[in-house]
Design a protein around this motif. Structure first.
Motif, mmCIF file in Angstrom:
data_model
loop_
_atom_site.group_PDB
_atom_site.id
_atom_site.type_symbol
_atom_site.label_atom_id
_atom_site.label_comp_id
_atom_site.label_asym_id
_atom_site.label_seq_id
_atom_site.Cartn_x
_atom_site.Cartn_y
_atom_site.Cartn_z
ATOM 1 N N SER A 37 0.853 -1.194 0.000
ATOM 2 C CA SER A 37 0.000 0.000 0.000
ATOM 3 C C SER A 37 0.885 1.239 0.000
ATOM 4 O O SER A 37 2.112 1.148 0.127
ATOM 5 C CB SER A 37 -0.941 0.008 1.217
ATOM 6 N N LEU A 41 3.476 1.117 -3.646
ATOM 7 C CA LEU A 41 2.823 0.890 -4.934
ATOM 8 C C LEU A 41 3.451 1.737 -6.036
ATOM 9 O O LEU A 41 3.106 1.565 -7.204
ATOM 10 C CB LEU A 41 1.328 1.194 -4.838
ATOM 11 N N GLU A 42 4.360 2.634 -5.689
ATOM 12 C CA GLU A 42 5.073 3.406 -6.711
ATOM 13 C C GLU A 42 6.017 2.447 -7.429
ATOM 14 O O GLU A 42 6.713 1.651 -6.785
ATOM 15 C CB GLU A 42 5.872 4.536 -6.071
ATOM 16 N N ILE A 80 -0.328 -2.481 -9.094
ATOM 17 C CA ILE A 80 -0.006 -1.153 -8.556
ATOM 18 C C ILE A 80 -1.122 -0.146 -8.772
ATOM 19 O O ILE A 80 -1.215 0.829 -8.024
ATOM 20 C CB ILE A 80 1.337 -0.625 -9.101
ATOM 21 N N THR A 81 -1.968 -0.364 -9.777
ATOM 22 C CA THR A 81 -3.149 0.482 -9.976
ATOM 23 C C THR A 81 -4.270 -0.349 -10.583
ATOM 24 O O THR A 81 -4.024 -1.313 -11.309
ATOM 25 C CB THR A 81 -2.885 1.690 -10.916
ATOM 26 N N GLY A 82 -5.493 0.048 -10.295
ATOM 27 C CA GLY A 82 -6.652 -0.590 -10.902
ATOM 28 C C GLY A 82 -6.925 -1.975 -10.368
ATOM 29 O O GLY A 82 -6.461 -2.366 -9.294
ATOM 30 N N SER A 83 -7.696 -2.728 -11.155
ATOM 31 C CA SER A 83 -8.054 -4.085 -10.775
ATOM 32 C C SER A 83 -8.332 -4.908 -12.031
ATOM 33 O O SER A 83 -8.573 -4.360 -13.100
ATOM 34 C CB SER A 83 -9.288 -4.089 -9.866
ATOM 35 N N ALA A 100 -5.248 -3.137 -6.554
ATOM 36 C CA ALA A 100 -4.038 -2.443 -6.111
ATOM 37 C C ALA A 100 -3.602 -2.951 -4.741
ATOM 38 O O ALA A 100 -4.400 -3.034 -3.811
ATOM 39 C CB ALA A 100 -4.265 -0.943 -6.094
ATOM 40 N N SER A 118 -9.919 -2.876 -15.192
ATOM 41 C CA SER A 118 -10.171 -1.443 -15.243
ATOM 42 C C SER A 118 -9.171 -0.809 -16.201
ATOM 43 O O SER A 118 -8.109 -1.385 -16.482
ATOM 44 C CB SER A 118 -10.050 -0.834 -13.839
ATOM 45 N N ASP A 120 -7.198 1.564 -15.765
ATOM 46 C CA ASP A 120 -5.933 1.955 -15.141
ATOM 47 C C ASP A 120 -5.151 0.763 -14.573
ATOM 48 O O ASP A 120 -4.191 0.938 -13.841
ATOM 49 C CB ASP A 120 -6.173 2.989 -14.038
ATOM 50 N N PHE A 121 -5.554 -0.467 -14.925
ATOM 51 C CA PHE A 121 -4.883 -1.663 -14.398
ATOM 52 C C PHE A 121 -3.428 -1.728 -14.856
ATOM 53 O O PHE A 121 -3.138 -1.693 -16.054
ATOM 54 C CB PHE A 121 -5.634 -2.921 -14.862
ATOM 55 N N ARG A 122 -2.525 -1.819 -13.877
ATOM 56 C CA ARG A 122 -1.094 -1.972 -14.156
ATOM 57 C C ARG A 122 -0.478 -2.886 -13.097
ATOM 58 O O ARG A 122 -0.852 -2.820 -11.924
ATOM 59 C CB ARG A 122 -0.349 -0.632 -14.103
#
Length: 174
Positions: A37, A41-42, A80-83, A100, A118, A120-122
């Motif tokens: 978290s 996550l960066e 790291i982002t999204g789902s 995330a 999503s 923004d998923f990454r």
């Protein structure tokens, strides 16, 4: 180096049998919910965490939307982002919603496929000791070599999040 946010993240274990197309593995897939978290996550910090545990060759992208597996290396994925809904183990495997902070350690041979995500998923992916990986889809002509390759992939010396004493080393025994 270990994850600072949830160093005791409990791993959920999933076992998948060979389905005739995707060989899968006798080693369990490990799913660490909400293991990371905040700043971990960066991308640079997550890559540093993995590198500190000798999981190298990190990249940032998504997960392919077709069933595939790697026969020459295990893989870690940190969302790291999204789902996304990711199916592990082949067509009849298990679909898990990964968001995330979730981390998945995929044994060599275990299939995975993005079933929808999503925008923004990454994920950040990496490999123990920076091993090279292949990309296989379960075609019949791949099978003999892939089975041999999977049997020759060494166990990692450390959990990608918690180091040598982490859950991976307890769950993955020779």
């Amino acid at each position: 180096m270990s994850a600072k946010n949830n160093p005791d993240a409990e791993a959920r274990e999933f076992l998948f049998r060979d389905d005739g197309r995707i060989p899968n593995s006798p080693l369990p897939l490990l799913f660490y919910p909400r293991a990371l978290s905040g700043r971990d996550l960066e991308p640079s910090r997550c890559k540093k965490l993995f590198a500190g545990n000798n999981w190298l060759g990190a990249w940032v992208n998504g997960v392919f939307s077709f069933h595939h597996y790697h026969s020459t290396s295990h893989e870690v994925l940190a969302v790291i982002t999204g789902s996304a809904n990711i199916t592990f183990g082949g067509e009849n495997g298990e679909t898990v919603e990964a968001g995330a902070g979730d981390v998945v350690v995929i044994p060599a041979g275990v299939g995975h496929c993005n079933r929808g995500s999503s925008r923004d998923f990454r994920v950040i992916g990496a490999y123990p000791e920076g091993r090279s990986y292949d990309l296989l889809t379960g075609e019949p002509d791949e099978r003999p070599q892939s089975l041999e390759n999977i049997g020759n992939v060494p166990l990692p010396k450390a959990d990608p999040l918690s180091g040598p004493d982490g859950p991976l080393r307890k769950a993955w025994r020779p």
